[in-house]
Design a protein around this motif. Structure first.
Motif, PDB file in Angstrom:
ATOM      1  N   ILE A 148       0.877  -1.173   0.000  1.00  0.00           N
ATOM      2  CA  ILE A 148       0.000   0.000   0.000  1.00  0.00           C
ATOM      3  C   ILE A 148       0.911   1.219   0.000  1.00  0.00           C
ATOM      4  O   ILE A 148       1.715   1.391   0.923  1.00  0.00           O
ATOM      5  N   ASN A 180       3.116   4.251   0.539  1.00  0.00           N
ATOM      6  CA  ASN A 180       3.455   5.093   1.687  1.00  0.00           C
ATOM      7  C   ASN A 180       2.988   4.526   3.027  1.00  0.00           C
ATOM      8  O   ASN A 180       3.096   5.200   4.053  1.00  0.00           O
ATOM      9  N   LYS A 181       2.478   3.296   3.022  1.00  0.00           N
ATOM     10  CA  LYS A 181       1.984   2.714   4.278  1.00  0.00           C
ATOM     11  C   LYS A 181       2.552   1.319   4.534  1.00  0.00           C
ATOM     12  O   LYS A 181       3.063   1.039   5.622  1.00  0.00           O
ATOM     13  N   VAL A 182       2.441   0.450   3.555  1.00  0.00           N
ATOM     14  CA  VAL A 182       2.956  -0.913   3.710  1.00  0.00           C
ATOM     15  C   VAL A 182       3.863  -1.220   2.525  1.00  0.00           C
ATOM     16  O   VAL A 182       3.399  -1.291   1.384  1.00  0.00           O
ATOM     17  N   ASP A 192      -4.491  -4.801   7.980  1.00  0.00           N
ATOM     18  CA  ASP A 192      -4.732  -3.720   8.947  1.00  0.00           C
ATOM     19  C   ASP A 192      -4.939  -2.392   8.231  1.00  0.00           C
ATOM     20  O   ASP A 192      -5.860  -1.635   8.552  1.00  0.00           O
ATOM     21  N   GLU A 193      -4.081  -2.093   7.276  1.00  0.00           N
ATOM     22  CA  GLU A 193      -4.198  -0.828   6.537  1.00  0.00           C
ATOM     23  C   GLU A 193      -5.427  -0.801   5.640  1.00  0.00           C
ATOM     24  O   GLU A 193      -5.956   0.261   5.333  1.00  0.00           O
ATOM     25  N   LYS A 194      -5.878  -1.979   5.217  1.00  0.00           N
ATOM     26  CA  LYS A 194      -7.071  -2.065   4.377  1.00  0.00           C
ATOM     27  C   LYS A 194      -8.357  -1.855   5.173  1.00  0.00           C
ATOM     28  O   LYS A 194      -9.454  -1.778   4.606  1.00  0.00           O
ATOM     29  N   LYS A 195      -8.194  -1.768   6.515  1.00  0.00           N
ATOM     30  CA  LYS A 195      -9.351  -1.579   7.398  1.00  0.00           C
ATOM     31  C   LYS A 195     -10.382  -2.701   7.238  1.00  0.00           C
ATOM     32  O   LYS A 195     -11.597  -2.473   7.241  1.00  0.00           O
TER      33      LYS A 195
END
Length: 689
Positions: free
Chosen positions: A247, A249-251, A282-285
């Motif tokens: 993802i 800038n996040k993962v 987690d980042e995908k909510k």
């Protein structure tokens, strides 16, 4: 006379091109052997070479430039030194880097400057986080006066054009790379757009490549990696994709070099992959219950002792992970919205030793049929679509794609479009699937598509579903206005029980189902009568017998309904014989393409949708023998499969033709007899009577 091949003037061309780079970007450009950055260097090394082997890909020159918005653009340059060796295009005007067999066209990649530059650019799409690359090719020759004549090709390679490349403009030098010109150049690049027709053609090509790649991958694992079941193969592909897609800038995506094949507890290759997947989810909510379900399922595959056992310094998991990323990574890195895990499901399960009846029950809908069902239910950006036997979510993926296209075509604000896309994926799709393994595929499919998995529910559609959202607005009814379905045919009424329940929970809209046609001719009489008491049957479409070739041989029909309007006796139903849909199908394991458009298939599918919606006035390719309107009896329930009646009563024209044919025959016989008599009388070699 001996033909002398012209000598390459590549040194002169590279001297000219590099001279411009020295003038316009003296501190930014790197030559063939120089490093640009470790990520790009590694991608070029990992990607297959221009000859199809392993080893480094080396563009003649390369740059990494930043525009005013602080976005980075890799620029890869390839020089050649012959006349007419700038670019090789296919019959559609696209850069031809694939053969008709959907394999890399190494001859073109090696021989043409632009084709080589685009090959390098696809290495970056496959193995880096860069999604927008500039590919430059330059070639030339010396004319009769010894003067160098040259030409330049500048192409944009990105996720948006599925890595195919688009020509940006005509250029006579590299001054567009100069700092004072670069922002304007990038602005021009950002305005490039493919037409929807061009995108569809590219998608079709890429999907054929996926089918071929999955077949080879599956066979490779079967032949070379013992102890990995068919379900494990599916989960390993899904796990590898989630771990490497990242993802922004996040993962960060997981690189295969990060798998160290350690035996340390908590730090095996399986542990590393699983940690990356958890970060991704987690980042995908993803709702907690769904996330836990996915992790549990993948954990069972990723952390077993056998797959993490180290032999010759490498675990089986690392080998399989590396193979998956190398073979498939390109297709999901370019953001291809397709029923990816559905294709995987069909490939991995299609050749297993199930009984035919069981296999029929889990067969998935081909993507072009899924798209047809979506169009028949008139799906648009504001639709709410559900599927009561969602399988791998192929029908919902097709609906999501149609909704996103409509949103894009009708949006004038980029910010509004982003919000609408989020809403479509999170709130406007709902699927139900009872079988846990297939439910897992549906979740993974929609997560990978971006993410429409929020309301994919693992419950019994008939017994347990109350019509409400599964996640988010759990107290609210899902306001469905489009129903699409390919039910398990072993269910009651061949699956019409799903239809009765789903339509009964809708207030408006349309439904389209593909089902065994015996459901309309006697196997589901009571269901059908109850359905028609509340809803209207608009059309009955007889589908090709071989539409599920290799999976099932049952005759299917598509039935189209208008919701919440009882069927009236005088209502005309459109009966359409779609046995000839324009496609020729085969079931050959080693074929490059088992589905071929041999008779205006795309046009036929489009006309079919128009016939269902607008009626006989849209007849063009179809004949009146294939299109028939008639009434059905709402209290019958077994008269849904009608066809154009054959008129056996002779007409006056038939009589005239028969008489004419008889008289012609009679006159012909008389003339023959007269000729024979004449020959017998006068020819000396014939016997006399």
């Amino acid at each position: 006379m001996k033909v002398v091949n012209p000598q390459s003037i590549e040194p002169s061309i590279s001297h000219l091109g590099n001279g411009w780079l020295q003038r316009y970007r003296p501190n930014d450009f790197k030559l063939e052997q120089d490093s640009l950055n470790s990520e790009i260097d590694k991608a070029l090394f990992d990607y297959f070479t221009k000859n199809g082997g392993n080893g480094a890909n080396r563009p003649d020159a390369k740059l990494l430039l930043k525009d005013k918005n602080q976005e980075y653009f890799p620029i890869l340059i390839e020089y050649k030194g012959y006349k007419d060796k700038l670019v090789k295009l296919d019959i559609n005007g696209k850069v031809e880097n694939r053969t008709v067999k959907n394999e890399a066209n190494f001859k073109n990649i090696n021989s043409f400057a632009v084709n080589g530059a685009i090959h390098y650019s696809n290495a970056l799409l496959h193995h880096t986080s860069y999604t927008d690359i500039i590919a430059i090719g330059m070639t030339g020759y010396k004319d009769e006066a010894g003067i160098v004549q040259y030409e330049i090709g500048v192409y944009y390679v990105s996720k948006t054009n599925l890595g195919a490349g688009q020509k940006i403009d005509e250029y006579s030098d590299f001054s567009f790379l100069a700092p004072e010109n670069f922002d304007a150049f990038i602005e021009k690049v950002k305005t490039l757009q493919l037409t929807q027709e061009e995108i569809e053609k590219l998608k079709e090509q890429r999907e054929r490549e996926i089918d071929q790649t999955l077949t080879k991958l599956n066979q490779h694992i079967f032949d070379n990696e013992k102890g990995i079941s068919e379900k494990d193969r599916v989960y390993l592909v899904a796990a590898s994709i989630m771990a490497t897609i990242g993802i922004p800038n996040k993962v960060a995506f997981l690189d295969k070099t990060e798998l160290k094949s350690s035996t340390e507890k908590g730090n095996t290759d399986g542990d590393i992959v699983l940690r990356k997947i958890k970060a991704f989810l987690d980042e995908k909510k993803i709702p907690i219950e769904k996330k836990d379900f996915v992790i549990r399922a993948l954990d069972n595959t990723l952390t077993t002792a056998n797959i993490n056992k180290v032999e010759n310094g490498e675990s089986q998991l690392k080998r399989v992970f590396s193979k998956i990323v190398d073979d498939l990574g390109y297709y999901y890195k370019i953001g291809l919205t397709t029923d990816f895990t559905g294709k995987l499901f069909n490939e991995m399960y299609g050749w297993l030793g199930f009984s035919q009846d069981k296999l029929n029950d889990v067969v998935l809908t081909p993507s072009y049929v899924a798209s047809l069902l979506v169009k028949l239910t008139r799906v648009n950006k504001d639709s709410y679509v559900w599927d009561f036997a969602t399988g791998s979510a192929g029908l919902l993926v097709a609906a999501m794609n149609e909704m996103l296209i409509d949103a894009k075509n009708n949006s004038k604000s980029p910010e509004e479009l982003i919000q609408k896309e989020i809403k479509i994926k999170a709130e406007q799709l709902l699927g139900l699937e009872l079988l846990p393994d297939i439910y897992m595929l549906a979740i993974l499919n929609m997560i990978l598509m971006g993410d429409g998995s929020s309301n994919i529910l693992n419950i019994d559609s008939i017994k347990d579903f109350d019509g409400k959202y599964g996640f988010g607005k759990t107290d609210s009814k899902f306001p469905a206005d489009a129903f699409i379905l390919n039910p398990p045919y072993s269910a009651l009424g061949n699956g019409m029980n799903f239809v009765e329940k789903a339509l009964g929970m809708m207030n408006k809209g349309y439904g389209a189902i593909i089902i065994q046609n015996s459901a309309g001719s006697g196997k589901a009489v009571n269901f059908n009568k109850r359905i028609l008491a509340k809803h209207t049957l608009l059309a009955s479409i007889k589908m090709p017998m071989d539409i599920f070739i290799g999976k099932s041989s049952v005759q299917t029909n598509i039935y189209v309904f208008r919701v919440n309007e009882p069927h009236q006796k005088g209502e005309l139903v459109k009966f359409i014989d779609f046995s000839n849909d324009g496609y020729t199908r085969a079931n050959r394991k080693k074929a490059n393409n088992n589905l071929k458009d041999t008779n205006k298939a795309k046009e036929r599918y489009e006309e079919l949708v128009n016939l269902v919606r607008f009626g006989k006035s849209k007849l063009n390719i179809f004949t009146e023998k294939e299109y028939y309107e008639n009434n059905i009896d709402p209290k019958n329930g077994a008269d849904w499969n009608q066809s154009t009646p054959t008129d056996t009563k002779p007409t006056l024209l038939d009589f005239k033709k028969t008489v004419s044919d008889y008289l012609t025959w009679e006159v012909s016989n008389i003339l023959k007899q007269q000729n024979a008599d004449s020959l017998g009388k006068y020819h000396p070699h014939l016997p006399k009577n």
